[in-house]
Design a protein around this motif. Structure first.
Motif, PDB file in Angstrom:
ATOM      1  N   MET B   1       0.843  -1.208   0.000  1.00 18.64           N
ATOM      2  CA  MET B   1       0.000   0.000   0.000  1.00 18.64           C
ATOM      3  C   MET B   1       0.883   1.265   0.000  1.00 18.64           C
ATOM      4  O   MET B   1       1.828   1.347   0.767  1.00 18.64           O
ATOM      5  N   LEU B   2       0.505   2.199  -0.869  1.00 15.24           N
ATOM      6  CA  LEU B   2       1.297   3.435  -0.907  1.00 15.24           C
ATOM      7  C   LEU B   2       0.705   4.484   0.044  1.00 15.24           C
ATOM      8  O   LEU B   2       1.419   5.117   0.825  1.00 15.24           O
ATOM      9  N   LEU B   3      -0.584   4.688  -0.059  1.00 11.16           N
ATOM     10  CA  LEU B   3      -1.219   5.726   0.769  1.00 11.16           C
ATOM     11  C   LEU B   3      -2.488   5.168   1.404  1.00 11.16           C
ATOM     12  O   LEU B   3      -3.280   4.482   0.746  1.00 11.16           O
ATOM     13  N   GLU B   4      -2.658   5.515   2.656  1.00 10.99           N
ATOM     14  CA  GLU B   4      -3.866   5.079   3.343  1.00 10.99           C
ATOM     15  C   GLU B   4      -4.281   6.161   4.336  1.00 10.99           C
ATOM     16  O   GLU B   4      -3.473   6.617   5.137  1.00 10.99           O
ATOM     17  N   THR B   5      -5.538   6.572   4.229  1.00 13.55           N
ATOM     18  CA  THR B   5      -6.027   7.484   5.271  1.00 13.55           C
ATOM     19  C   THR B   5      -7.069   6.710   6.054  1.00 13.55           C
ATOM     20  O   THR B   5      -7.909   6.007   5.490  1.00 13.55           O
ATOM     21  N   ASP B   6      -6.983   6.860   7.359  1.00 17.52           N
ATOM     22  CA  ASP B   6      -7.851   6.068   8.229  1.00 17.52           C
ATOM     23  C   ASP B   6      -8.727   7.028   9.037  1.00 17.52           C
ATOM     24  O   ASP B   6      -8.248   7.734   9.918  1.00 17.52           O
ATOM     25  N   ASN B   7     -10.021   7.057   8.691  1.00 11.52           N
ATOM     26  CA  ASN B   7     -11.004   7.878   9.410  1.00 11.52           C
ATOM     27  C   ASN B   7     -10.480   9.311   9.617  1.00 11.52           C
ATOM     28  O   ASN B   7     -10.459   9.832  10.733  1.00 11.52           O
ATOM     29  N   LEU B   8     -10.061   9.933   8.542  1.00 12.69           N
ATOM     30  CA  LEU B   8      -9.387  11.241   8.621  1.00 12.69           C
ATOM     31  C   LEU B   8     -10.394  12.386   8.810  1.00 12.69           C
ATOM     32  O   LEU B   8     -11.252  12.626   7.966  1.00 12.69           O
ATOM     33  N   HIS B   9     -10.207  13.052   9.955  1.00 12.83           N
ATOM     34  CA  HIS B   9     -11.036  14.236  10.241  1.00 12.83           C
ATOM     35  C   HIS B   9     -10.114  15.447  10.218  1.00 12.83           C
ATOM     36  O   HIS B   9      -9.052  15.417  10.831  1.00 12.83           O
ATOM     37  N   VAL B  10     -10.531  16.514   9.548  1.00  8.15           N
ATOM     38  CA  VAL B  10      -9.670  17.695   9.447  1.00  8.15           C
ATOM     39  C   VAL B  10     -10.456  18.962   9.786  1.00  8.15           C
ATOM     40  O   VAL B  10     -11.586  19.161   9.319  1.00  8.15           O
ATOM     41  N   VAL B  11      -9.792  19.778  10.598  1.00 11.23           N
ATOM     42  CA  VAL B  11     -10.403  21.029  11.049  1.00 11.23           C
ATOM     43  C   VAL B  11      -9.609  22.197  10.467  1.00 11.23           C
ATOM     44  O   VAL B  11      -8.379  22.189  10.492  1.00 11.23           O
ATOM     45  N   VAL B  12     -10.327  23.166   9.928  1.00 14.01           N
ATOM     46  CA  VAL B  12      -9.673  24.378   9.421  1.00 14.01           C
ATOM     47  C   VAL B  12     -10.324  25.572  10.111  1.00 14.01           C
ATOM     48  O   VAL B  12     -11.547  25.748  10.032  1.00 14.01           O
ATOM     49  N   GLU B  13      -9.494  26.344  10.790  1.00 19.48           N
ATOM     50  CA  GLU B  13      -9.958  27.519  11.547  1.00 19.48           C
ATOM     51  C   GLU B  13     -11.185  27.180  12.408  1.00 19.48           C
ATOM     52  O   GLU B  13     -12.217  27.855  12.351  1.00 19.48           O
ATOM     53  N   GLY B  14     -11.071  26.090  13.140  1.00 20.27           N
ATOM     54  CA  GLY B  14     -12.122  25.705  14.083  1.00 20.27           C
ATOM     55  C   GLY B  14     -13.302  24.966  13.476  1.00 20.27           C
ATOM     56  O   GLY B  14     -14.191  24.506  14.201  1.00 20.27           O
ATOM     57  N   LYS B  15     -13.343  24.840  12.165  1.00 16.38           N
ATOM     58  CA  LYS B  15     -14.495  24.196  11.525  1.00 16.38           C
ATOM     59  C   LYS B  15     -14.077  22.852  10.923  1.00 16.38           C
ATOM     60  O   LYS B  15     -13.060  22.780  10.211  1.00 16.38           O
ATOM     61  N   GLU B  16     -14.880  21.818  11.218  1.00 14.24           N
ATOM     62  CA  GLU B  16     -14.536  20.510  10.662  1.00 14.24           C
ATOM     63  C   GLU B  16     -14.935  20.456   9.189  1.00 14.24           C
ATOM     64  O   GLU B  16     -16.097  20.654   8.844  1.00 14.24           O
ATOM     65  N   ILE B  17     -13.945  20.182   8.342  1.00 14.78           N
ATOM     66  CA  ILE B  17     -14.211  20.155   6.894  1.00 14.78           C
ATOM     67  C   ILE B  17     -14.232  18.708   6.393  1.00 14.78           C
ATOM     68  O   ILE B  17     -15.115  18.335   5.634  1.00 14.78           O
ATOM     69  N   LEU B  18     -13.245  17.913   6.803  1.00 17.89           N
ATOM     70  CA  LEU B  18     -13.250  16.502   6.402  1.00 17.89           C
ATOM     71  C   LEU B  18     -13.769  15.666   7.572  1.00 17.89           C
ATOM     72  O   LEU B  18     -13.324  15.839   8.713  1.00 17.89           O
ATOM     73  N   LYS B  19     -14.690  14.763   7.237  1.00 18.36           N
ATOM     74  CA  LYS B  19     -15.396  14.055   8.319  1.00 18.36           C
ATOM     75  C   LYS B  19     -15.260  12.548   8.168  1.00 18.36           C
ATOM     76  O   LYS B  19     -16.232  11.860   7.902  1.00 18.36           O
ATOM     77  N   GLY B  20     -14.055  12.076   8.272  1.00 16.52           N
ATOM     78  CA  GLY B  20     -13.840  10.623   8.251  1.00 16.52           C
ATOM     79  C   GLY B  20     -13.578  10.077   6.863  1.00 16.52           C
ATOM     80  O   GLY B  20     -14.392   9.344   6.318  1.00 16.52           O
ATOM     81  N   ILE B  21     -12.421  10.457   6.309  1.00 18.02           N
ATOM     82  CA  ILE B  21     -12.077   9.994   4.956  1.00 18.02           C
ATOM     83  C   ILE B  21     -11.267   8.690   5.063  1.00 18.02           C
ATOM     84  O   ILE B  21     -10.244   8.645   5.743  1.00 18.02           O
ATOM     85  N   ASN B  22     -11.740   7.678   4.375  1.00 10.75           N
ATOM     86  CA  ASN B  22     -10.994   6.414   4.281  1.00 10.75           C
ATOM     87  C   ASN B  22     -10.630   6.221   2.813  1.00 10.75           C
ATOM     88  O   ASN B  22     -11.513   6.139   1.965  1.00 10.75           O
ATOM     89  N   LEU B  23      -9.337   6.174   2.584  1.00  9.64           N
ATOM     90  CA  LEU B  23      -8.868   6.156   1.202  1.00  9.64           C
ATOM     91  C   LEU B  23      -7.644   5.263   1.148  1.00  9.64           C
ATOM     92  O   LEU B  23      -6.841   5.259   2.074  1.00  9.64           O
ATOM     93  N   SER B  24      -7.490   4.523   0.064  1.00  6.95           N
ATOM     94  CA  SER B  24      -6.246   3.761  -0.048  1.00  6.95           C
ATOM     95  C   SER B  24      -5.791   3.735  -1.499  1.00  6.95           C
ATOM     96  O   SER B  24      -6.614   3.760  -2.420  1.00  6.95           O
ATOM     97  N   MET B  25      -4.493   3.712  -1.657  1.00  9.60           N
ATOM     98  CA  MET B  25      -3.903   3.700  -3.006  1.00  9.60           C
ATOM     99  C   MET B  25      -2.723   2.749  -3.035  1.00  9.60           C
ATOM    100  O   MET B  25      -1.890   2.755  -2.120  1.00  9.60           O
ATOM    101  N   GLU B  26      -2.664   1.973  -4.087  1.00  9.36           N
ATOM    102  CA  GLU B  26      -1.520   1.081  -4.273  1.00  9.36           C
ATOM    103  C   GLU B  26      -0.419   1.840  -5.023  1.00  9.36           C
ATOM    104  O   GLU B  26      -0.682   2.867  -5.647  1.00  9.36           O
TER     105      GLU B  26
END
Lengths: 401, 251
Positions: B1-26
């Motif tokens: 596996m090259l890239l894997e995001t596991d339940n990725l949550h991201v906050v920008v300036e106090g606001k949640e923008i990404l809400k649980g990204i699961n992604l994988s790339m070979e």
């Protein structure tokens, strides 16, 4: 009383006179006696390279002074109409030269001009004959080699009618010298339709005090362009060159590129007096301040005649919260048909640009260096490409160190 | 596996923008991430690149077996993540040719041979004699900027290229150049590519193995190119997402 004695008297009276700007320096703590220097060793050769002086290369002419000793003063054999002499020799040879001596600057302006007259520690005389156009730069270098030296050369540069010259001056200090005081007196005379491009590169150290004093007199259609570059730390530098545009359609431009670092105190400005019809002047000051550096930019333009134009610009970038930049522009309109403007912007490094460079795998320090270099080096108008690339190289070297 | 995001949550300036990204790339895989405006695509790109404004509040990012969630932009770039930005900045005083050298990890100021720079510029159909000395992105058209981005990425020789709307703001000729250059590069270098786009245009040149559709900070649909692209074309994102959700509920 001889003409020299009259200046000596005026100087004696001004010996305790404080300068209008900058901190007051105790000039008595510096020595003015030093041995005669005749040799140029590799250390000196390498050091002067930092200020753009290539002793190994034959340019149109060279003047090289170490402490108070004139080591080189010559014009290349293929160059006609150019003279380079130590100032004392020139004053002996040409009686008429005394009518230029202390005419663009007052001998009693302050204690620094006064001490320069009283100590008479050499300096150069450069003259381009009428209608002589020399594209190859003339090199001039003033080097402090002795510990605690007071070096106060007096330079006179004359571009006669229709002539054009290009001078690179480098002033620096030996790597084993901890402190010194450099007072450079420079008087420029730009005659009718003549042009002088004067590029000065200073490279000092944390113990050097610097007080240059410069006056420029420009006649009808004359052009004076000054490029001042300071990229290394200095203890305390103050300069406020003044250009008097006495002739019609005369032009003056001061470009400054400053990288203020460590504990440097840099108080640098310019004054342009637009005295005749159609004159124009411009001062562009670019500064990056980091460490504990304090940088002041004083710019003054005085419009005294019709159809005159002047512009002051200060652009600053602060890399560190302990550094400071102060811009003090002054526009003085003494005629209803003068047009004067100023612009100043001081800010931090653009984060978007920094992130962009780092996303390309460029280490953070190098990314800052690239942006600082780009900020300081947008190209200096009126400068031949050969000089531009020299200046660029120096900026890269200074920042990357 | 090259890239894997596991339940990725991201906050920008106090606001949640990404809400649980699961992604994988070979390794060597090409994927497309699509979605309407403000669905979180660019936030995902800049989070993967390590921009400090984008704070991972939950989950992690693993690249090439290493947790990179707390690494800096520079460290991620050195590991082999290269991003082509949607709106790259102009940088005065930096020659385009020098930037290519920097991206290749070389110092242009002491560089003796600049032939490799010329070769890279030619790969994106930018004539070196015209572009080498130009200041980076200053006065560049939309298409020139995108080609400049791609050229910089080629110079980096990354393991993963993330292309944020490489096809937006470009004319048909530039799109063709971008598409063909990219296709050739991938074939020669077996590099993984994440293509973020609104349209299928660039995907006609570089066909993805998987297509993800994002909405409101989540991946709401995953499928093959053949499966999803015709539906996007026919319905648009909003209607497609509604239809799928409706089918899911009914199912």
């Amino acid at each position: 009383m001889s003409w020299k004695d009259r200046y000596r008297d005026l100087a004696l009276q001004a010996l305790t006179k404080r300068a209008a700007y900058g901190s007051d320096i105790d000039i008595n703590k510096f020595i003015d006696k030093t041995e005669e220097k005749t040799m140029i060793n590799d250390e000196i050769k390498n050091k002067v390279l930092e200020v753009g002086i290539e002793l190994s290369q034959e340019k149109s002419g060279i003047y090289f002074q170490v402490d108070h000793s004139v080591v080189l003063s010559r014009v290349a054999s293929n160059i006609k109409g150019l003279e380079i002499l130590p100032i004392d020799e020139a004053l002996l040879r040409y009686d008429w030269l005394k009518s230029y001596y202390w005419k663009a600057i007052s001998v009693d302006q302050d204690k620094y001009t006064a001490i320069a007259e009283l100590k008479s520690t050499k300096g150069y005389f450069i003259r381009a004959a009428p209608y002589t156009k020399i594209s190859q730069p003339i090199q001039a270098c003033l080097y402090i080699h002795s510990q605690g030296l007071l070096q106060a050369p007096h330079n006179i540069i004359i571009a006669e009618e229709g002539s054009e010259i290009n001078i690179i001056t480098g002033c620096t200090i030996g790597s084993k010298v901890n402190y010194g005081l450099h007072i450079g007196i420079s008087e420029f005379y730009v005659k009718k339709n003549a042009k002088i491009i004067f590029t000065m590169v200073h490279s000092w150290n944390e113990g050097t005090y610097v007080r240059p004093r410069t006056g420029v007199i420009i006649e009808d259609g004359g052009v004076f362009i000054s490029n001042y570059i300071l990229l290394k730390p200095v203890r305390d530098l103050q300069a406020y060159p003044t250009a008097y545009l006495i002739g019609k359609d005369a032009k003056a431009k001061f470009n400054s590129i400053i990288y203020g670092s460590q504990d440097s105190i840099i108080d640098l400005g310019s004054r342009i007096i637009l005295m005749n019809e159609g004159c124009s002047g411009e001062s562009i000051f670019k500064v990056v301040a980091t460490g504990n550096a304090k940088v002041y930019n004083r710019g003054q333009i005085i419009g005294q005649n019709r159809n005159t134009k002047g512009h002051l610009e200060c652009r600053g970038m602060i890399l560190c919260p302990t550094a400071s930049i102060v811009a003090i522009p002054e526009l003085i309109a003494e005629h209803s048909e003068t047009e004067l403007s100023h612009e100043a912007a001081i800010g931090k490094l653009q984060e978007e640009q920094l992130n962009y460079l780092m996303a390309r795998g460029i280490p953070p320090d190098d990314a800052i260096g690239i942006l600082v270099k780009g900020f300081l080096d947008p190209g200096l108008p009126g400068i031949p490409e050969i000089l531009q690339s020299e200046i660029r190289k120096k900026i890269f070297t200074a920042i990357r160190r | 596996m090259l890239l894997e995001t596991d339940n990725l949550h991201v906050v920008v300036e106090g606001k949640e923008i990404l809400k649980g990204i699961n992604l994988s790339m070979e390794k060597g895989e090409v994927i497309a991430i699509m979605g309407h405006n403000a669905s979180g695509k660019t936030t995902l790109v800049l989070t993967l690149a390590g921009f400090p404004r984008y704070i991972v509040s939950k989950g992690k990012i693993v690249f090439d077996g290493k947790d990179i969630t707390n690494l800096t932009i520079y460290e991620r770039a050195k590991l082999g993540i290269a991003v082509a930005f949607q709106s790259p900045p102009t940088i005065r005083g930096l020659r385009f040719g020098d930037m290519i050298a920097f991206a290749a990890g070389k110092n242009p100021w002491i560089l003796k041979d600049s032939k490799f720079i010329e070769e890279i510029l030619r790969k994106v159909d930018l004539e070196p004699s015209i572009y080498m000395d130009r200041e980076l992105n200053v006065g560049f058209s939309g298409g020139e900027r995108k080609r400049s981005e791609l050229a910089q990425l080629f110079a980096m020789k990354p393991k993963l290229m993330i292309l944020d709307e490489i096809d937006s703001g470009v004319d048909i000729d530039s799109l063709r150049i971008l598409g063909n250059s990219l296709k050739n590069y991938i074939e020669e270098n077996n590099c993984a590519v994440m293509i973020i786009t609104h349209h299928r245009h660039i995907l006609q040149y570089v066909k993805p193995n998987k297509v993800y559709i994002m909405s409101k900070g989540k991946i709401v649909l995953t499928g093959s190119y053949e499966e999803l692209i015709p539906k996007i074309e026919a319905l648009g994102y909003e209607a497609l997402i509604k239809e799928v959700l409706k089918n899911e509920l009914e199912g």
